[in-house]
Write an enzyme that holds these catalytic residues in place. Structure first.
Site, short mmCIF file in Angstrom:
data_model
loop_
_atom_site.label_atom_id
_atom_site.label_comp_id
_atom_site.label_asym_id
_atom_site.label_seq_id
_atom_site.Cartn_x
_atom_site.Cartn_y
_atom_site.Cartn_z
N LYS A 104 0.85 -1.20 0.00
CA LYS A 104 0.00 0.00 0.00
C LYS A 104 0.87 1.24 0.00
CE LYS A 104 -1.80 2.85 2.80
NZ LYS A 104 -1.92 4.08 1.95
N GLU A 156 10.33 1.16 10.12
CA GLU A 156 11.37 2.17 9.84
C GLU A 156 10.69 3.52 10.00
OE1 GLU A 156 13.38 4.97 8.69
OE2 GLU A 156 12.80 4.35 6.66
N CYS A 160 13.75 10.83 6.11
CA CYS A 160 13.73 10.43 7.53
C CYS A 160 15.10 10.60 8.18
CB CYS A 160 13.24 8.99 7.67
SG CYS A 160 14.19 7.78 6.75
N GLU A 190 10.28 16.17 14.69
CA GLU A 190 10.63 15.98 13.29
C GLU A 190 9.75 16.89 12.43
OE1 GLU A 190 11.55 12.29 10.29
OE2 GLU A 190 9.74 12.14 11.51
#
Length: 503
Positions: free
Chosen positions: A198, A273, A307, A404
């Site tokens: 997905k 992750e 990331c 973040e």
């Protein structure tokens, strides 16, 4: 409806790209394109203009069931897990060749879908994905168990087998859509698994293209299914599905925690992750002028939507202002524009909602008292652009330092000595990556084992190789992508004991 991207004046793209983008986009199940069970679709917008690009089928739990059952059948009774390792290897090598042959098409689709510069998409995302595919294809023929000497005495023989884990449910983010699709799919296929993928609803097109190329390469139908849609209606049912044996997710830490909880309900194996707030640590012996461009690339590559982005800069006091001066020059001169313009160095963000989120953090940085040292450029209001931004004199308690942002925003501060900087960079819930900038090998070797991160780069930031594991400590995830560690995550170990003694 919002103006269609392909009307009016547009950058030059190939006829093949236009044909792919403008055609019908359904779910990819059992080797066929099909509508969602509900008939619903969602719209896709081109980030450099905000114009409508295309529509894609929106899956729900019924579609998830169809896709999972297809992959279940392909694993339980289909040819893929029963092929010889050399046969699987050859098919994946063909897939790598097809990826390379279609590099311009895939890159242009990627740029239209999520905004990144087309040269980066082609030369980094697509070409490195082809290399990754070849690397993982080679592992198909190298999956060995071991023989062990049992303590039961003569007539007893023991060995282990490595067997594919089964059906893999995989969810990928929108920042590196094609690369992430390959990371999730190819290793699993090399191990003999089947996959339901997905992609993010913000960038689904290249995942659908990958599925087509897989069929063309010889991957049997049902081995790779792609469902498109949002997290609530497609992603959540996939991760909680009792018929998947492995959940693999790349995305935010908050969503990763929810997926981990869902996986535990079925004791599904899981790889997560997740996010990061990766520091770039510059020691006093570094030359500010020579490293400025690479430091800038560490945060502004892919508009900071990485990331592992080097979003925290910590510079030793004696060269702090010099580094900021050089870095600001680079940031203020970056060419920001449409991804299809080959002169562009930094493209727009992937969506309007994400642009607004990043801008809210920039406003927060001002409110928190950080010193803004980059120019506030006028950006094209029609696209999802954010100016390269650097804040200086940040404190470790500021939200722009601890959270973040996932955009082109760098937060900088100075430090006195190694003990201080190690303590500060480790005082974070994240532990994905870090970089150290110095020519003093002794200091580098002292710092490296003390950094709580899954990846430590020295005098560079963000390079990735298929052979080197990728993943983080703490809230940055569980498990590893790339390298033999990733293949191991798609295998189960079976112990076999044979008693061949005379009865």
């Amino acid at each position: 409806m919002t103006q269609h991207f392909f009307t009016g004046q547009n950058p030059n793209i190939t006829t093949e790209t236009k044909a792919f983008v403008t055609r019908y986009h359904g779910l990819f199940i059992d080797g066929q394109t099909m509508p969602a069970a509900s008939g619903e679709t969602f719209d896709v917008f081109e980030p450099s203009t905000g114009h409508w690009l295309t529509s894609i089928a929106a899956a729900n739990s019924e579609d998830v069931n169809r896709a999972v059952q297809s992959s279940r059948n392909a694993f339980d009774t289909g040819p893929w897990p029963r092929m010889t390792p050399a046969e699987r290897e050859l098919i994946l090598f063909r897939l790598a060749d097809l990826i390379e042959q279609n590099k311009q098409l895939i890159a242009e689709i990627e740029t239209l879908d999520m905004g990144k510069p087309v040269i980066e998409a082609r030369d980094i995302d697509v070409m490195e994905s082809a290399s990754y595919c070849r690397y993982m294809a080679g592992w198909a023929t190298k999956l060995d168990g071991r023989v062990t000497q049992l303590s039961a005495g003569p007539g007893n023989f023991g060995y282990t087998r490595k067997e594919p884990i089964g059906v893999v449910g995989a969810i990928i983010p929108w920042n590196f859509p094609f690369s992430m699709a390959c990371w999730k799919v190819i290793a699993a296929l090399a191990a003999g698994c089947t996959v339901v993928l997905k992609p993010s609803e913000l960038a689904s097109l290249t995942s659908l293209k990958l599925a087509e190329l897989a069929i063309e390469a010889g991957v049997p139908t049902g081995v790779l299914n792609v469902i498109t849609g949002d997290g609530q209606n497609a992603g959540a049912p996939l991760m909680a599905h009792p018929s998947i044996n492995k959940a693999s997710f790349t995305g935010s830490t908050a969503v990763g925690k929810m997926i981990g909880k869902a996986a535990m309900e079925n004791l599904t194996r899981v790889t997560l992750e997740l996010g990061g707030k990766s520091p770039m640590i510059v020691l006093g012996d570094a030359d500010p002028a020579s490293i400025a461009e690479e430091l800038a690339a560490g945060i502004f590559f892919n508009a900071g939507q990485v990331c592992t982005a080097g979003s925290r800069l910590l510079v030793q006091e004696k060269i702090y202002e010099d580094v900021l001066l050089e870095l600001t020059k680079v940031a203020n001169n970056l060419v920001v524009g449409a991804g299809l313009d080959e002169s562009t160095q930094m493209g727009p963000l992937a969506s309007l909602a994400h642009k607004e989120k990043v801008e809210s953090y920039i406003n927060l940085g001002r409110e928190e008292g950080a010193r803004l040292i980059t120019s506030n450029r006028d950006m094209d209001e029609n696209g999802y652009y954010v100016s390269p931004t650097i804040f200086a004199d940040c404190t470790d308690t500021m939200r722009i330092v601890t959270e973040e942002i996932f955009g082109p925003v760098l937060v900088a501060s100075s430090f006195k000595d190694i003990d201080e900087v190690v303590s500060r960079v480790n005082n974070s819930s994240f532990g994905l990556a870090a970089s150290i900038w110095s020519n003093d090998l002794k200091k580098v070797m002292d710092i490296t084992p003390r950094i709580q991160a899954g990846i430590v780069w020295v005098n560079t930031h963000n390079p990735i190789d298929a052979s080197l594991p990728f993943g983080g400590f703490k809230h940055s995830g569980i498990g590893r992508e790339n390298g033999p560690e990733q293949i191991e995550a798609y295998l189960e170990t079976k112990s076999v004991w044979i008693n061949h003694a005379d009865s």
